[in-house]
Structure formats: C-alpha cells, structure tokens
Design an enzyme around this catalytic site. Structure first.
Site, PDB file in Angstrom:
ATOM      1  N   LEU A 185      35.087  63.561  22.407  1.00 51.39           N
ATOM      2  CA  LEU A 185      34.446  64.706  23.039  1.00 51.39           C
ATOM      3  C   LEU A 185      35.579  65.631  23.439  1.00 51.39           C
ATOM      4  CD1 LEU A 185      31.722  63.337  25.499  1.00 51.39           C
ATOM      5  CD2 LEU A 185      31.354  64.606  23.401  1.00 51.39           C
ATOM      6  N   ASP A 186      35.434  66.934  23.202  1.00 50.66           N
ATOM      7  CA  ASP A 186      36.569  67.802  23.504  1.00 50.66           C
ATOM      8  C   ASP A 186      36.810  67.906  25.014  1.00 50.66           C
ATOM      9  OD1 ASP A 186      34.297  70.195  22.727  1.00 50.66           O
ATOM     10  OD2 ASP A 186      35.454  70.489  24.552  1.00 50.66           O
ATOM     11  N   TYR A 187      37.961  68.395  25.349  1.00 51.56           N
ATOM     12  CA  TYR A 187      38.489  68.426  26.719  1.00 51.56           C
ATOM     13  C   TYR A 187      37.477  68.977  27.724  1.00 51.56           C
ATOM     14  CZ  TYR A 187      41.955  69.464  30.393  1.00 51.56           C
ATOM     15  OH  TYR A 187      42.662  69.528  31.570  1.00 51.56           O
ATOM     16  N   ASN A 188      36.790  70.058  27.354  1.00 52.86           N
ATOM     17  CA  ASN A 188      35.886  70.728  28.287  1.00 52.86           C
ATOM     18  C   ASN A 188      34.435  70.281  28.177  1.00 52.86           C
ATOM     19  OD1 ASN A 188      37.810  72.422  29.577  1.00 52.86           O
ATOM     20  ND2 ASN A 188      37.891  73.684  27.736  1.00 52.86           N
ATOM     21  N   THR A 189      34.183  69.225  27.416  1.00 50.91           N
ATOM     22  CA  THR A 189      32.829  68.703  27.264  1.00 50.91           C
ATOM     23  C   THR A 189      32.705  67.377  28.001  1.00 50.91           C
ATOM     24  OG1 THR A 189      32.567  69.766  25.105  1.00 50.91           O
ATOM     25  CG2 THR A 189      31.064  67.965  25.603  1.00 50.91           C
TER      26      THR A 189
END
Length: 239
Positions: free
Chosen positions: A101-105
């Site tokens: 999951l990407d950093y901001n998710t």
C-alpha cells in the site's frame, strides 16, 4: 515430507516457479548434495542451501494489518523510515508484506513469512479482489464511472475492469466518496486511475482484502489469520 521447491518458496527465497529453475540449474543442495530433480521431497531435518546460503525454515504465520498512513510497505528501509514490520516487534518470524500500500494510503495489508502464499495472493491471474474507499475531488459522472469500470489507459497499460460505486457526494465541498474494487496490484493504481479521469484522490483506504475486513482493528493494529481464512484465500487463488 514436502517438495523441495515448495519449501524454498515458503521460505520466501523465490516463487515456486523460480525455485524450480534454481533446482534445475544445480544451485540447490540437500544435505550437501546437489539436487536437480523437481520431484525431490525433503523432511524437516534436511539441510537445504540455495547458492550456498542455508534455507531457514519457520512455521508459516499470517497476519492482517491495518496500515496507518505515513508507513512504508516493506520489511526494512535504508532511510530509517517507519515500515509495517515495525509494528510487529514481538513476532520472531521474518515476516514481510504481501504486495504494498503506498505511503499515503491506509488500510488492509497482509504480512507473512510464507513466500509461496504471498506469490499466490499477488499474481494478477488469481484475481484476488481488493476494495478501496476513496475521497476524491469532484463528483464522477455516470460516463466517468463507466470508464473506470471498463479500464483506464495508464502509462503502464490499460487497467483491468473495476467495480465502482459512488457512496456519497458533497456538493458544497465538491468532493465524493467512492468504493472501488480491483484485483490488480500496480503501483499507486487507484490514485492513478482516478487522476486519469479527472478526480484526484484526497484520501484513500483499502477497506477489504478479498473477504478480510478491518472490523475490530484500529490503525496500527493487527490480528493473525485463522487456518480457515488462510485455506479460503488459497482456494480463491487457485479457482
């Protein structure tokens, strides 16, 4: 007794197919003897090495984790940033995230030490569904929803069809809440899809991983999967 390539895959060294290639190339030894036969079976006391490096076998473990935003989906980070495994200090097994999951998710992500299971979950041909809740700028029209459902052209190719629902819209703030279901796992895929159709994401959460929900967990918490859940996930991946 288990097949040698399965043991190597479970140890997280390589996928089952890559493990077979390593065996055929003569890069695997069992009790000091080079093995090239794919049908070879090994027991718990056999000593296995790949390219001269011992394979450490652990009991497989499986966790569902509610990843907070601002955390990297990796087992380690050379810049010293917070990673998902930092939330598992009491777990002795060498676990790693299944996909990312990407950093901001925020939201649901699996962690395990079972490489074969991880590859099953991540391979797009198995179509393991992931459900996201996205807060976006603007309110998508029916035509935009149809575009997302049919697949969007991104720089790395057209996306597979998605399921999309508009859960709510705030006309005053010019935002909407969408539910998207996809089975691919491209980098920042949901964000890129929505940006491509003119609705940049303001906030994103993976609400569900296949049938696994975050119910009972708050950000930064995890729970082990039950044997039944692991069996169900495996069954979904091979059907």
């Amino acid at each position: 007794m288990e097949r040698l390539q399965k043991v190597i895959a479970k140890a997280g060294i390589a996928s089952r197919r890559k493990s077979e290639v390593l065996i055929q190339e003569g890069k695997v030894t069992v009790n000091g003897q080079t093995v090239t036969e794919l049908g070879t079976k090994v027991g718990p006391n056999d000593r296995i090495e790949v390219n001269g490096i011992p394979v450490e076998r652990e009991e497989p473990v499986y966790f569902l984790f509610y990843k907070p935003t601002g955390v990297i989906s990796a087992a380690s980070d050379d810049k010293g940033r917070t990673v998902v495994t930092d939330y598992f200090p009491m777990i002795k097994e060498r676990i790693f995230p299944v996909g990312r999951l990407d950093y901001n998710t925020s939201g649901a992500i699996l962690l395990t030490n079972d490489g074969e299971f991880a590859n099953l979950m991540m391979h797009p041909k198995h179509k393991i569904e992931k459900v996201y809740i996205a807060k976006v700028k603007g309110t998508p029209t029916k035509e935009t929803i149809r575009k997302l459902e049919k697949g969007v052209h991104l720089e790395d190719g057209k996306t597979a069809p998605a399921k999309v629902k508009v859960l709510s819209a705030d006309r005053a703030k010019n935002t909407a809440i969408l539910e998207l279901t996809i089975h691919e796992g491209r980098n920042r895929q949901v964000r890129r899809m929505l940006e491509q159709v003119g609705h940049p994401v303001e906030k994103l959460k993976r609400e569900r991983y296949s049938f696994l929900e975050l119910k009972g967990l708050t950000t930064g918490e995890f729970r082990p999967l039950t044997p039944k859940e692991v069996k169900q996930l495996r069954a979904l991946a091979v059907t």
